[in-house]
Enzyme design. Structure first.
Site, short mmCIF file in Angstrom:
data_model
loop_
_atom_site.label_atom_id
_atom_site.label_comp_id
_atom_site.label_asym_id
_atom_site.label_seq_id
_atom_site.Cartn_x
_atom_site.Cartn_y
_atom_site.Cartn_z
N ARG A 35 -16.79 11.08 68.63
CA ARG A 35 -16.00 11.77 69.59
C ARG A 35 -16.54 12.74 70.55
O ARG A 35 -16.43 12.73 71.59
CB ARG A 35 -14.69 12.43 69.03
N LYS A 198 3.29 -3.33 57.45
CA LYS A 198 5.00 -3.35 57.84
C LYS A 198 5.26 -3.70 59.21
O LYS A 198 4.64 -3.18 60.10
CB LYS A 198 5.35 -1.82 57.51
N GLY A 354 -5.48 1.69 64.32
CA GLY A 354 -6.28 2.16 63.06
C GLY A 354 -7.31 1.12 62.33
O GLY A 354 -8.41 0.97 62.42
N GLY A 377 -2.39 6.09 67.54
CA GLY A 377 -1.08 6.21 67.95
C GLY A 377 -0.76 6.09 69.42
O GLY A 377 0.54 5.59 69.96
P1 AMP Z 1 -1.18 -1.02 59.16
O1 AMP Z 1 -1.67 0.53 59.23
O2 AMP Z 1 0.14 -0.96 59.38
O3 AMP Z 1 -1.97 -1.75 60.37
O4 AMP Z 1 -1.45 -1.76 57.78
C1 AMP Z 1 -2.83 -1.85 57.43
C2 AMP Z 1 -2.84 -2.08 55.84
O5 AMP Z 1 -2.20 -3.23 55.42
C3 AMP Z 1 -4.22 -1.96 55.34
O6 AMP Z 1 -4.38 -1.03 54.36
C4 AMP Z 1 -4.03 -3.48 54.44
O7 AMP Z 1 -4.50 -3.41 53.13
C5 AMP Z 1 -2.85 -3.73 54.37
N1 AMP Z 1 -2.08 -5.05 54.09
C6 AMP Z 1 -2.76 -6.01 55.07
N2 AMP Z 1 -2.27 -7.05 54.37
C7 AMP Z 1 -1.48 -7.02 53.27
C8 AMP Z 1 -0.88 -7.57 52.25
N3 AMP Z 1 -0.62 -9.01 52.35
N4 AMP Z 1 -0.15 -6.99 51.32
C9 AMP Z 1 -0.22 -5.61 51.07
N5 AMP Z 1 -0.97 -5.07 51.91
C10 AMP Z 1 -1.61 -5.50 53.26
#
Ligand code: AMP
Length: 396
Positions: A35, A198, A354, A377
């Site tokens: 950074r 999610k 991220g 974010g």
């Molecule tokens: P996000 O911060 O919403 O982009 O989510 C990233 C996280 O989603 C990572 O830590 C991944 O390990 C998790 N992830 C991706 N695919 C899966 C899955 N099929 N089941 C559980 N966690 C997942």
């Protein structure tokens, strides 16, 4: 765009918001200076054009006033080496003593102010505090994209005191150019690849993208909410039961907008959430009881890669599986490589949010995609179509 490119800095004092929120070890040494490096081109531009720079930043999350472990003084030695010149330090970001140092600053000199968040007024966006930050400066430059979605004193309110002399530094400029290119001038076909845990975190961005994309690829954990919503069997895969209606809504919206929504057709299922779990490839809607989908399967990789390779614009946010575990990273690596391949053939690819950034870095592909956003974010909110206060304060 109001940027530092066309401004005459000669003899001017420039107050510049940077992001020096860097990790420190237990000896208070900077362990990752990315950074700081990122801010140097803007600082050099101002100095070369005869200006002096006063830099302000936050570091960590101090709770009650000054705390040594969050002092920006720890950053001075590394910053000074990277800049190749001495850096002055003021042990408060406001106050009489600091104002005196600001006033005595000569062209070509650099002053770093102490952590903004030692004052509660910073995050409250306090106007009087913002005015004190502005005192002794002629120009305001914002080059901290990661905090542009916050209406803090140093990121937004301070701009009021420079009605004709507020502008973006190079970092924010390139973030905005990349995001605007994707959102407003995308060459077709435009494909968004969404993954991560999610769907609830990504609803707004998906809704905004449905207005713009030709293809929407869904992978990662959010897959199973979509599959379950359509009556598929997802075993014990991660699933947001309260978002099933929403998933169906998004599927229908895609249909009415003529957007091709692609879900995984197969996946790597595991009998536990563990790198050494027993695995088998199953159809995405036929995951047996007691099993969970942790990565996209080989048919899906082919399907998604094919769509990506025909695209001219790609936005990627979120991994395709639990890529932190070696045995469930294949989908994410393969998609990252497909995006890198099509980029070398002339497509524009923007990677942001991220974990997809972590993934391109992990697989050494960050220089093979067109742009990697550091915004987190702020990037997500911009992609959702929101107006970021720090951007509006300058762009109007
Ligand atoms: P996000 O911060 O919403 O982009 O989510 C990233 C996280 O989603 C990572 O830590 C991944 O390990 C998790 N992830 C991706 N695919 C899966 C899955 N099929 N089941 C559980 N966690 C997942």
């Amino acid at each position: 765009m109001h940027t530092i490119d066309n401004y005459d800095f000669n003899g001017k004092k420039v107050i510049m918001r940077v992001d020096f929120n860097v990790p420190l070890n237990d000896k208070f040494e900077v362990t990752d200076d990315t950074r700081i490096r990122a801010a140097i081109p803007s600082i050099n531009r101002i100095l070369e054009k005869g200006g002096a720079t006063i830099l302000m930043s936050h570091l960590g999350r101090p709770k009650e006033g000054p705390e040594n472990k969050y002092s920006l003084n720890h950053v001075v030695p590394r910053f000074s080496v990277l800049l190749g010149k001495p850096v002055k330090f003021a042990d408060d970001c406001i106050g009489e003593k600091t104002l005196e140092i600001k006033k005595s600053l000569k062209p070509g000199e650099v002053l770093l102010l102490e952590n903004l968040r030692f004052h509660k007024e910073e995050e409250k966006g306090d106007e009087r505090f913002s005015e004190k930050l502005a005192e002794g400066a002629d120009v305001y430059v914002n080059d901290a994209f990661g905090t542009a979605h916050r209406a803090h004193a140093s990121t937004t309110i301070v701009a009021k005191f420079f009605p004709n002399d507020s502008m973006f530094g190079y970092l924010i400029k390139s973030e905005l150019e990349s995001m605007d290119k994707v959102l407003h001038q995308s060459e077709k076909p435009f494909t968004a690849v969404m993954g991560g845990a999610k769907v609830s975190d990504k609803i707004l961005i998906i809704e905004n993208l449905l207005e713009k994309v030709d293809n929407l690829i869904i992978g990662g954990g959010m897959t199973y909410t979509f599959i379950r919503a359509q009556g598929g069997k997802t075993g014990i895969s991660i699933c947001e039961e309260d978002k099933l209606d929403l998933a169906l809504n998004l599927i229908n919206k895609a249909k009415t907008k003529g957007v091709k929504l692609l879900l995984p057709v197969d996946n790597v299922a595991a009998d536990q959430f563990d790198n050494n779990a027993t695995t088998r490839v199953t159809k995405s809607d036929e995951i047996p009881e007691g099993w969970m989908g942790l990565d996209i399967g080989p048919e899906t990789i082919k399907l998604f890669s094919g769509i990506i390779e025909q695209s001219k614009t790609i936005l990627w946010n979120g991994p395709m599986g639990v890529f932190e575990m070696e045995n469930f990273q294949n989908g994410t690596v393969s998609i990252a490589k497909a995006i890198a391949r099509v980029t070398t053939e002339g497509a524009f690819s923007l990677v942001g949010g991220g974990d997809s950034v972590a993934a391109v870095n992990k697989y050494d592909l960050s220089d093979k995609v067109s742009y990697v956003s550091t915004g987190g974010g702020a990037m997500l909110e911009y992609m959702e179509g929101k107006e970021l206060p720090g951007i509006k304060a300058i762009r109007g």
